[in-house]
Each structure stands twice: as structure tokens, then as C-alpha cells.
Design a protein around this motif. Structure first.
Motif, mmCIF file in Angstrom:
data_model
loop_
_atom_site.group_PDB
_atom_site.id
_atom_site.type_symbol
_atom_site.label_atom_id
_atom_site.label_comp_id
_atom_site.label_asym_id
_atom_site.label_seq_id
_atom_site.Cartn_x
_atom_site.Cartn_y
_atom_site.Cartn_z
ATOM 1 N N VAL A 126 67.254 63.771 77.696
ATOM 2 C CA VAL A 126 67.043 64.589 76.448
ATOM 3 C C VAL A 126 68.158 64.206 75.526
ATOM 4 O O VAL A 126 69.436 64.418 76.340
ATOM 5 C CB VAL A 126 66.981 65.798 76.632
ATOM 6 C CG1 VAL A 126 66.903 66.922 75.679
ATOM 7 C CG2 VAL A 126 65.272 66.196 77.083
ATOM 8 N N SER A 127 68.496 63.853 74.399
ATOM 9 C CA SER A 127 69.678 63.795 73.476
ATOM 10 C C SER A 127 69.260 64.825 72.474
ATOM 11 O O SER A 127 68.386 64.938 71.868
ATOM 12 C CB SER A 127 69.856 62.365 73.193
ATOM 13 O OG SER A 127 69.873 61.417 74.261
ATOM 14 N N VAL A 128 70.634 65.276 72.080
ATOM 15 C CA VAL A 128 70.876 66.096 70.677
ATOM 16 C C VAL A 128 71.926 66.179 70.321
ATOM 17 O O VAL A 128 73.022 65.843 71.227
ATOM 18 C CB VAL A 128 70.062 67.324 70.915
ATOM 19 C CG1 VAL A 128 71.066 68.398 71.880
ATOM 20 C CG2 VAL A 128 69.914 68.215 69.576
ATOM 21 N N CYS A 129 72.214 66.102 68.861
ATOM 22 C CA CYS A 129 73.634 66.230 68.461
ATOM 23 C C CYS A 129 73.327 67.163 67.270
ATOM 24 O O CYS A 129 72.887 67.167 66.513
ATOM 25 C CB CYS A 129 73.754 64.703 67.844
ATOM 26 S SG CYS A 129 75.148 64.630 66.907
ATOM 27 N N ALA A 189 59.084 74.232 80.590
ATOM 28 C CA ALA A 189 59.279 72.785 79.870
ATOM 29 C C ALA A 189 60.764 72.175 80.297
ATOM 30 O O ALA A 189 61.074 70.879 79.863
ATOM 31 C CB ALA A 189 58.818 72.460 78.551
ATOM 32 N N GLY A 190 61.446 73.086 80.856
ATOM 33 C CA GLY A 190 62.845 72.473 80.861
ATOM 34 C C GLY A 190 64.032 73.133 79.908
ATOM 35 O O GLY A 190 65.079 72.670 79.928
ATOM 36 N N LYS A 191 63.540 74.087 78.944
ATOM 37 C CA LYS A 191 64.522 74.217 78.042
ATOM 38 C C LYS A 191 65.680 75.108 78.464
ATOM 39 O O LYS A 191 67.030 74.619 78.306
ATOM 40 C CB LYS A 191 63.832 75.343 77.043
ATOM 41 C CG LYS A 191 62.558 74.797 76.257
ATOM 42 C CD LYS A 191 62.033 75.880 75.429
ATOM 43 C CE LYS A 191 61.639 77.115 76.032
ATOM 44 N NZ LYS A 191 60.450 77.064 77.025
ATOM 45 N N PHE A 223 60.526 70.677 73.516
ATOM 46 C CA PHE A 223 60.334 70.316 75.116
ATOM 47 C C PHE A 223 58.967 70.418 75.569
ATOM 48 O O PHE A 223 58.096 71.309 74.803
ATOM 49 C CB PHE A 223 61.116 71.317 75.719
ATOM 50 C CG PHE A 223 62.516 71.112 76.026
ATOM 51 C CD1 PHE A 223 63.493 71.121 75.042
ATOM 52 C CD2 PHE A 223 62.875 70.334 77.122
ATOM 53 C CE1 PHE A 223 64.918 70.828 75.405
ATOM 54 C CE2 PHE A 223 64.363 70.074 77.585
ATOM 55 C CZ PHE A 223 65.082 70.175 76.573
ATOM 56 N N ASN A 224 58.539 69.366 76.200
ATOM 57 C CA ASN A 224 57.482 69.509 76.746
ATOM 58 C C ASN A 224 57.515 68.840 78.123
ATOM 59 O O ASN A 224 57.799 67.473 77.918
ATOM 60 C CB ASN A 224 56.248 68.735 75.890
ATOM 61 C CG ASN A 224 54.909 69.388 76.184
ATOM 62 O OD1 ASN A 224 54.830 70.064 77.383
ATOM 63 N ND2 ASN A 224 54.018 68.727 75.473
ATOM 64 N N ALA A 271 61.914 65.887 75.506
ATOM 65 C CA ALA A 271 62.132 66.340 74.283
ATOM 66 C C ALA A 271 62.263 65.589 73.060
ATOM 67 O O ALA A 271 62.673 64.457 73.225
ATOM 68 C CB ALA A 271 63.180 67.545 74.173
ATOM 69 N N HIS A 272 61.729 65.998 72.087
ATOM 70 C CA HIS A 272 61.882 65.366 70.566
ATOM 71 C C HIS A 272 62.455 66.136 69.699
ATOM 72 O O HIS A 272 62.209 67.284 69.779
ATOM 73 C CB HIS A 272 60.576 64.485 70.269
ATOM 74 C CG HIS A 272 59.524 65.255 69.720
ATOM 75 N ND1 HIS A 272 58.740 65.994 70.569
ATOM 76 C CD2 HIS A 272 59.124 65.778 68.575
ATOM 77 C CE1 HIS A 272 57.800 66.558 69.801
ATOM 78 N NE2 HIS A 272 58.246 66.617 68.453
ATOM 79 N N LEU A 273 63.159 65.650 68.843
ATOM 80 C CA LEU A 273 63.781 66.485 67.676
ATOM 81 C C LEU A 273 63.148 66.357 66.318
ATOM 82 O O LEU A 273 62.579 65.239 66.191
ATOM 83 C CB LEU A 273 65.242 65.825 67.503
ATOM 84 C CG LEU A 273 66.327 66.765 66.935
ATOM 85 C CD1 LEU A 273 66.634 67.740 67.859
ATOM 86 C CD2 LEU A 273 67.754 65.840 66.489
#
Lengths: 283, 227
Positions: free
Chosen positions: B24-27, B42-44, B210-211, B215-217
Motif C-alpha cells: 500500500v502506498s499513499v502520499c 481489510a487492514g486499515k 482498503f479491501n 488499497a487504492h487511492l
């Protein structure tokens, strides 16, 4: 010690087995389901103490400092195994650390007593060093086991609180400190109770032994006082060292708490709900 | 800027090891709020804990202003990237004891403790102006306790707030105050990543969905709401 012991002949010793029979009868009649274990344990105790008697006689006769140290090492090894078995909720083997702590305490306290207080000559005089070492080990062993059990149980109970503290920037030591304190208290309180009740509720083991051997009770008393104080110090130092050296096991390299659910087979004693071994260390 | 790249976490469950968070990537930029949504399990939460170094990540890099997490001590990092737990965990004692607790830690040895005026101002902003700082936390309602726990993190001046469903079990009033404190924090230059189950309050700019560990942004259009 002066001579004053009335020896027990083999036939007299055999006669003592009526005690075993009495206890066995109760277990069988009441259907406690522990008669077999009791018979086995009684037999073991019988043989172990008998061997101990001859082994010590041989050791005293041998008159070797190296052998005395070797015996203390062996005793520390067995005591460490007992602690390591009892403490379950910690990852990895704690045996090497417990062994180091117990052996260190044993040497430190025993030789402080025999060298500085009693001043035995030669320094390794087994009649003094072995029984005193045994008492130090027996008590530290129990103290350390209680303290470690409490430490990890308390840390598990405080998991959320510790995680909260760590999230705010606490180090593992800062997060674990309330549990370390609680563990040390739990390990030391039996000792305080003993110190408070001794001489009124019971005659401590070492003093009883000396009196049976013919020593005047007023001469036996100072020995007993030294032993009691020595044992409380051994307990305190041992528990403090063991908890301080092991609390970190439940944290990872980044200082986060690791939840730990042990999946361990119950031991023989737990399986049959037998009481934990009492330490027969004579106070 | 806060960057999380390719974060993976492996956990050990009843049926052996499994990937709770997978790549998972996020910025996030200053003043930004990122909502983290998705079904339970879901891993959040694992993801947020990994960002605060409270769970070990199997792989992935964390960067704050181009400086990797390794260049901070874990304690310094957690002070900057502060997680607020779902269940408020307060220590025995008064509200003030709790708010000043961080200054009992080694990490804060050389940091000026908050003044009385600062504490009062914060109590006001949290809607607790009619409660004395000397009140025992055990006498507070759950919502008030949650606000105290939230303030205790805010007062340490983190750069990034990680909120693990802090308003999940709260009354409307506490939810509102925590929402406002969160927006203020972002407006003043902070970065917020928060797990939410409730309706969006339209403050977030991005949403991390998340699923099953991945995850997607998504970008959030202004005016859009979602449950």
C-alpha cells in the motif's frame, strides 16, 4: 554444630513409610485420582534425599573448592530449568539469562555470608557453602519465577495502555515500568510475610535443624537471622535483574509491544493440577 | 510531505502467517486529510499502526519531508507521526495529569511543557471549558475521555495525526468537537490520515479504499459525500 543427633536406622526409616500409607489411604478413599502420582513423588523424594545425603558426605570428604563450585553450577542449572518451565508467555528461551542471574546471585550472596559474616576457612568449606548456596538458589528461584510470571501477565493486561504510551513516545522501559514494579512487588511480598511471621508462627528450617543437632537455640538464632536477611536480598536482587533483563523480549527492535499468545502443551503438573513444587530450602 | 511507499505487513493468525497489508502506498501534503475506508479486517488499522511503527512492517519505506523513518529514533518518529487509538487509554489521575503525561517521558526532557493558558485554550476548543483540569478522568464520560486522549496527542504538536476510528463509538457532540479539532490541525499545516466508518464530513481531499489488505487511492470531488 555439636553432635547431638540421634541416628535413624534403616528399619526406623522404613517405619516412616506408614506416613505414606496414611496419605495414600486418604487419596484412594476420597478418590482424588492423585494416588499414583503421590506414590511416585514420595518414592522420588525418598531416593533423592537419600542420594543427597551420600553425595554431600562424599563432597565434604573430598574437600575441593572446584567441586563445590561445580555443585553450585549444577544446582543453578536445575533451578533455572524450573523457572524457565514455569514462565510461559515470553518468546524465545529464557534459560541462559535465568541461569546467569541465578548463578551470579548464588556466588555473590553465598560468599558474602560465608566469607564476610561467618568467615569460614577454607573459603569453600562445603558444610557451609552448599546449604547456604541452596537456600539462596531456592528462594531466588521462587522469587524470580513469581516476578517473571507477573511481569508478562501484567504487560499483557496493560497492552492497550502500553501501546498508548509508546504512541506518545515512551521507550519500552518507560512503558513496561509499571509492570516491572508490580512484578517486583509480587516477588518480594512472600518474603516480607515470612520475615514478619518468623519466630512467632513457625521456627524456621535452618534453626530447627541446628536445634535438632544439639545447638543451643540462642546460638542458632543469629545464624537464622543472617539467613533470612540474605534470602531477602537474594530475592530482591535476583528478581530485579531478571525482570530488567527480560522485559525487552516483549518489544520489537523499534520498541513496539509484541502481543504474544503462547501455544504450549501443559506440563505434567498443570495437566494433573498438582500443586507447584514447594521449595524446601529450610527457613 | 508524508510518503508511505509499498507498505506490507505480515501477521500471524490462527491459521499461520498472512498478509494483512499488501503493497500500500499513499502520499499526503501539508494541510491534507486522507480518509481511510473499507470493510472490517481489510487492514486499515494495521496499516496505521505500521505508519506509527507500532507494528513491524515487512517491507516498505516511510518518509517525512524526504527523510526516512530510519533517520529518526522510533520515539522521535512516533512523536511526529502520532497515532490516536480507537479506545481512549487514559492513565489514572486527573485531566491535567494526562495532558502533561508526555512530559514525564525521556523524549520530552528538553521540550518546554505546555503552559496553563495553553491547556485552558485547548480545553475550550475541545468543548470542555466547563470541566476543571483537576477532574479525575474516571469521572468523565466516554466521549469526554476520548477528547482528553485526543488533546493529549495534539498538545505534543505532531506533524501527522493517525486517527484509528477515534469517533466510532462517540456521541454526536464529541464527534463534532473531534472533527473540528482535526480540521483545525490540518488547516494549521498538519497532515491527517484517519479511518472512518461514519459518513464523510467533506473535509478530506483523498480517500484510501482498503479491501482485503490491498488499497487504492481516490480523489474526492468537492461536495461529494459517501457513506
Amino acid at each position: 554444630m555439636t553432635s547431638g543427633v540421634i541416628p535413624i536406622a534403616p528399619w526406623q526409616l522404613a517405619f516412616a513409610s506408614v506416613f505414606v500409607v496414611a496419605a495414600l489411604c486418604i487419596m484412594v478413599v476420597m478418590k482424588l485420582g492423585i494416588a499414583r502420582q503421590y506414590a511416585w513423588a514420595a518414592l522420588r523424594g525418598f531416593v533423592q534425599v537419600l542420594i543427597l545425603g551420600y553425595a554431600l558426605s562424599w563432597l565434604f570428604h573430598l574437600d575441593s573448592g572446584l567441586m563445590v563450585i561445580a555443585v553450585l553450577l549444577f544446582m543453578s542449572g536445575v533451578a533455572s530449568l524450573t523457572v524457565a518451565k514455569r514462565v510461559s508467555n515470553v518468546p524465545g528461551s529464557i534459560y541462559p539469562i535465568i541461569f546467569t542471574v541465578l548463578f551470579f546471585i548464588c556466588l555473590l550472596i553465598t560468599f558474602t555470608v560465608t566469607g564476610l559474616i561467618v568467615r569460614v576457612k577454607p573459603w569453600y568449606l562445603p558444610q557451609y557453602v552448599i546449604p547456604i548456596g541452596g537456600m539462596v538458589l531456592g528462594n531466588s528461584m521462587t522469587g524470580i519465577a513469581i516476578a517473571l510470571e507477573r511481569l508478562f501477565k501484567d504487560m499483557d493486561a496493560r497492552e492497550d495502555e502500553m501501546r498508548g504510551m509508546i504512541a506518545l513516545g515512551a521507550t519500552p522501559k518507560e512503558a513496561a515500568m509499571p509492570s516491572i514494579r508490580s512484578a517486583l512487588r509480587a516477588g518480594l511480598i512472600p518474603n516480607i510475610n515470612t520475615l514478619a511471621a518468623v519466630g512467632i508462627v513457625f521456627i524456621p528450617g535452618m534453626m530447627s535443624g541446628q536445634i535438632l543437632a544439639g545447638t543451643a537455640p540462642y546460638k542458632a538464632a543469629p545464624y537464622q537471622i543472617v539467613i533470612l536477611l540474605m534470602v531477602s536480598a537474594a530475592d530482591a536482587i535476583g528478581s530485579a535483574l531478571a525482570t530488567r533483563m527480560l522485559y525487552r523480549r516483549r518489544f520489537n527492535a523499534e520498541g513496539a509491544f509484541i502481543p504474544f499468545a503462547p501455544k504450549k502443551k501443559p506440563s505434567f503438573r498443570e495437566k494433573f493440577s498438582l500443586p507447584q513444587k514447594k521449595n524446601d530450602n529450610g527457613h | 510531505m508524508f510518503e508511505c511507499e509499498h507498505i506490507s505487513v505480515e501477521l500471524v493468525g490462527d491459521k499461520g502467517a498472512f498478509r494483512a497489508v499488501s503493497d500500500v502506498s499513499v502520499c499526503a501534503q501539508e494541510c491534507e486529510i486522507v480518509d481511510i475506508v473499507g470493510p472490517s479486517g481489510a487492514g486499515k488499522s494495521t496499516f496505521l499502526h505500521a505508519l506509527a511503527l507500532l507494528i513491524e512492517r515487512t517491507s516498505g519505506t516511510l518518509k517525512l519531508d524526504d527523510k526516512g523513518a530510519e533517520s529518526f529514533s522510533p520515539q522521535e518518529w512516533r512523536k511526529l507521526v502520532a497515532l490516536v487509538q480507537q479506545k481512549p487509554v487514559l492513565l489514572e489521575g486527573t485531566i491535567e495529569d494526562n495532558l502533561r503525561f508526555p512530559w514525564s517521558l525521556k523524549l520530552y526532557k528538553n521540550i518546554q511543557p505546555p503552559s496553563a493558558a495553553e491547556l485552558d485554550a485547548l480545553m475550550n476548543r475541545a468543548g470542555l471549558h466547563d470541566i476543571a483540569l483537576t477532574r479525575l478522568v474516571s469521572q468523565l464520560s466516554v466521549g469526554q475521555q476520548a477528547r482528553v486522549a485526543f488533546m493529549r496527542t495534539l498538545i505534543t504538536h505532531p506533524r501527522i495525526l493517525l486517527l484509528d476510528e477515534v469517533d466510532a463509538a462517540l456521541d454526536a457532540q464529541s464527534t463534532r468537537f473531534i472533527g473540528e479539532l482535526t480540521s483545525d490541525f490540518a488547516r494549521e499545516g498538519g497532515i491527517v490520515l484517519r479511518i472512518r466508518h461514519k459518513l464523510d464530513d467533506n473535509r478530506a481531499a483523498k480517500r484510501l479504499v482498503f479491501n482485503a489488505g490491498v488499497a487504492h487511492l481516490e480523489m474526492i470531488e468537492r461536495g461529494e459525500t459517501r457513506d
